[in-house]
Design an enzyme around this catalytic site. Structure first.
Site, PDB file in Angstrom:
ATOM      1  N   HIS A 207      -5.828   3.469  -1.727  1.00 26.53           N
ATOM      2  CA  HIS A 207      -4.937   2.543  -1.366  1.00 26.53           C
ATOM      3  C   HIS A 207      -3.640   3.067  -1.000  1.00 26.53           C
ATOM      4  O   HIS A 207      -2.790   1.909  -0.783  1.00 26.53           O
ATOM      5  CB  HIS A 207      -4.801   1.176  -2.772  1.00 26.53           C
ATOM      6  CG  HIS A 207      -4.038   1.992  -3.963  1.00 26.53           C
ATOM      7  ND1 HIS A 207      -4.531   2.861  -4.661  1.00 26.53           N
ATOM      8  CD2 HIS A 207      -2.840   1.642  -4.256  1.00 26.53           C
ATOM      9  CE1 HIS A 207      -3.748   3.212  -5.614  1.00 26.53           C
ATOM     10  NE2 HIS A 207      -2.578   2.517  -5.234  1.00 26.53           N
TER      11      HIS A 207
HETATM   12  C1  UD1 Z   1       0.551  -1.490  -6.193  1.00 23.45           C
HETATM   13  C2  UD1 Z   1       1.467  -0.623  -6.815  1.00 23.45           C
HETATM   14  C3  UD1 Z   1       0.737   0.996  -6.730  1.00 23.45           C
HETATM   15  C4  UD1 Z   1      -0.576   0.673  -7.666  1.00 23.45           C
HETATM   16  C5  UD1 Z   1      -1.368  -0.249  -7.091  1.00 23.45           C
HETATM   17  C6  UD1 Z   1      -2.822  -0.561  -7.555  1.00 23.45           C
HETATM   18  C7  UD1 Z   1       3.757  -0.819  -6.048  1.00 23.45           C
HETATM   19  C8  UD1 Z   1       4.989  -0.259  -5.356  1.00 23.45           C
HETATM   20  N1  UD1 Z   1       2.500  -0.432  -5.852  1.00 23.45           N
HETATM   21  O1  UD1 Z   1       0.156  -1.232  -4.924  1.00 23.45           O
HETATM   22  O2  UD1 Z   1       1.607   1.737  -7.613  1.00 23.45           O
HETATM   23  O3  UD1 Z   1      -1.005   1.835  -7.598  1.00 23.45           O
HETATM   24  O4  UD1 Z   1      -0.835  -1.688  -7.005  1.00 23.45           O
HETATM   25  O5  UD1 Z   1      -3.559  -1.365  -7.124  1.00 23.45           O
HETATM   26  O6  UD1 Z   1       3.926  -1.568  -6.942  1.00 23.45           O
HETATM   27  N2  UD1 Z   1      -3.014  -7.719  -1.852  1.00 23.45           N
HETATM   28  C9  UD1 Z   1      -3.776  -8.729  -1.977  1.00 23.45           C
HETATM   29  N3  UD1 Z   1      -4.305  -9.298  -3.351  1.00 23.45           N
HETATM   30  C10 UD1 Z   1      -3.591  -8.908  -4.403  1.00 23.45           C
HETATM   31  C11 UD1 Z   1      -2.610  -7.806  -4.247  1.00 23.45           C
HETATM   32  C12 UD1 Z   1      -2.314  -7.220  -3.067  1.00 23.45           C
HETATM   33  O7  UD1 Z   1      -4.386  -9.104  -0.887  1.00 23.45           O
HETATM   34  O8  UD1 Z   1      -3.676  -9.397  -5.512  1.00 23.45           O
HETATM   35  C13 UD1 Z   1      -2.786  -7.075  -0.523  1.00 23.45           C
HETATM   36  C14 UD1 Z   1      -1.543  -7.852   0.165  1.00 23.45           C
HETATM   37  O9  UD1 Z   1      -1.807  -7.514   1.217  1.00 23.45           O
HETATM   38  C15 UD1 Z   1      -0.414  -7.056  -0.347  1.00 23.45           C
HETATM   39  C16 UD1 Z   1      -1.080  -5.430  -0.370  1.00 23.45           C
HETATM   40  O10 UD1 Z   1      -2.275  -5.752  -0.979  1.00 23.45           O
HETATM   41  O11 UD1 Z   1       0.560  -6.935   0.813  1.00 23.45           O
HETATM   42  C17 UD1 Z   1      -0.283  -4.532  -1.350  1.00 23.45           C
HETATM   43  O12 UD1 Z   1       0.063  -5.090  -2.429  1.00 23.45           O
HETATM   44  P1  UD1 Z   1       1.308  -4.596  -3.223  1.00 23.45           P
HETATM   45  O13 UD1 Z   1       1.181  -5.244  -4.720  1.00 23.45           O
HETATM   46  O14 UD1 Z   1       2.700  -4.686  -2.491  1.00 23.45           O
HETATM   47  O15 UD1 Z   1       0.882  -2.995  -3.517  1.00 23.45           O
HETATM   48  P2  UD1 Z   1      -0.396  -2.151  -3.792  1.00 23.45           P
HETATM   49  O16 UD1 Z   1      -0.720  -1.585  -2.577  1.00 23.45           O
HETATM   50  O17 UD1 Z   1      -1.451  -3.199  -4.567  1.00 23.45           O
END
Ligand code: UD1
Length: 384
Positions: A207
């Site tokens: 991820h």
């Molecule tokens: C976050 C953490 C990372 C952790 C990871 C575990 C930060 C900077 N990153 O990354 O350290 O290892 O979580 O999963 O805090 N999205 C969904 N549904 C959700 C959540 C996210 O669709 O419930 C998608 C969205 O498009 C979003 C993207 O995932 O923009 C990224 O989500 P985000 O929470 O920004 O960071 P992660 O990549 O999940």
């Protein structure tokens, strides 16, 4: 009585906070605690299912901040969490891990003069291109209690000038959760249901933006994995961000979407118990996650970490982790070694024994006693 706000935001936070809540519940006369979910992760499979699997209480409050750019997400968390702190007036805020929610809530609380405890403090990758490294640095410099998982973390914090009396080597709360659920996960039927023979498949999670947001890098990773998958099937529970990128780059052809015991196949993100079950019976785990490097170390399963560095070097020093980078040839070479039986004989790091949360809560209780003049100050237990 200490008034505590425990904060979670994203998937890797839940398994770290669950044992802390459980330990605080054992001292009802000492802690009055509430759970705040920032809503950084909001999909059922990224959030709610973990509360069920881990037997965690539902959050008392969900700030519902959702996704956005780093600045947007961090800012939204800070604005909403400040309101909670002003209303609830906690004595202590507990944050875990290194996600945006961790840093945002630590800064917010500290600026209001509230004590903050960071669980899993002191991890450093020395890679400032990782958002988590920035989160870790900002959080640690502010916190009053820094609870660490290993000697590297203690050394990192001391090298940054953090006074020893703020640093407490307690062990690993995520491993508390793993040890508690291991037997339950062992007996699940998922691998069998999917036709996977024990020790004859790999699991994959990906991820990190550095792996999945660049088409050439992601293609190289998939090309290596397709080769590995000719030998053993690879199960790939896919993160929403990665799914989006696979679709955008048109890489669906590397993976199949129907469960079958061959090739590289995608599943929805799995719950905690299902993934633990798959990992504990796997030949190897291939990942860019931080937590899985630690979990595989305790499970004794070889782990290929698709990154150029790790903030968890203890997993390479004593555990079963190989940091192999994200280039096709390097991934393939190490996977072939593991398939050929060249696997490390790992050890479990000191204090990864299921009692970390208990140690944390004892330290906090003694600190509370010290503040109310009932006992020795908590600093005396640092490094025990
Ligand atoms: C976050 C953490 C990372 C952790 C990871 C575990 C930060 C900077 N990153 O990354 O350290 O290892 O979580 O999963 O805090 N999205 C969904 N549904 C959700 C959540 C996210 O669709 O419930 C998608 C969205 O498009 C979003 C993207 O995932 O923009 C990224 O989500 P985000 O929470 O920004 O960071 P992660 O990549 O999940």
């Amino acid at each position: 009585m200490m008034r505590v706000i425990n904060v979670v935001g994203a998937r890797p936070n839940f398994m770290k906070m669950a044992p802390i809540i459980e330990a605080m519940n054992r001292y009802p006369d000492r802690f009055q605690h509430m759970l705040v979910h920032t809503g950084q992760h909001y999909d059922e499979r990224m959030s709610e299912s973990f509360f069920q699997d881990l037997g965690m209480p539902k959050p008392d409050m969900d700030l519902e901040v959702g996704s956005g750019s780093h600045a947007e997400q961090t800012a939204r968390i800070m604005v909403e969490f400040e309101k909670v702190c002003l209303r609830e007036k906690p004595d202590l805020v507990v944050v875990v891990g290194d996600v945006n929610s961790t840093m945002a809530c630590a800064i917010t609380a500290k600026k209001l003069g509230i004590c903050v405890a960071h669980v899993e403090a002191g991890l450093r990758s020395r890679d400032m291109s990782m958002p988590e490294e920035i989160n870790r640095l900002c959080t640690d410099v502010l916190c009053d209690y820094l609870f660490t998982t290993d000697h590297f973390a203690n050394e990192n914090l001391r090298a940054e000038g953090i006074p020893s009396e703020r640093i407490f080597f307690v062990g690993n709360v995520m491993i508390d959760t793993l040890l508690k659920h291991k037997e339950m996960a062992r007996g699940l039927a998922l691998a069998e249901h999917w036709g996977l023979a024990r020790r004859r498949y790999a699991t994959l999670t990906l991820h990190r933006p550095s792996n999945v947001d660049d088409a050439a890098t992601l293609r190289g990773i998939f090309e290596a994995l397709v080769e590995v998958a000719k030998e053993i099937p690879i199960v790939f529970p896919i993160h929403p961000r990665t799914r989006k990128m696979v679709e955008q780059f048109g890489f669906g052809g590397y993976c199949s979407t129907t469960p079958k015991p061959e090739g590289l196949w995608i599943t929805e993100p799995l719950g905690y118990l299902d993934l633990l079950h798959l990992n504990m019976h796997a030949t190897m785990v291939i990942t860019d996650s931080g937590g899985l490097q630690e979990e595989t170390t305790v499970l004794g399963v070889p782990c290929l970490t698709l990154r150029h560095n790790t903030e968890r070097p203890i997993t390479c020093e004593v555990g079963t982790n190989f940091v192999v980078g994200n280039q096709r040839g390097d991934i393939l070479a190490q996977a072939i070694k593991v398939l050929g039986g060249e696997v490390p004989r790992g050890r479990v790091p000191q204090k990864w024994d299921g009692k970390a949360a208990e140690r944390i809560v004892e330290i906090l209780a003694r600190a509370d006693d010290a503040m109310t003049g009932e006992s020795e100050p908590a600093v005396r237990v640092a490094f025990q």
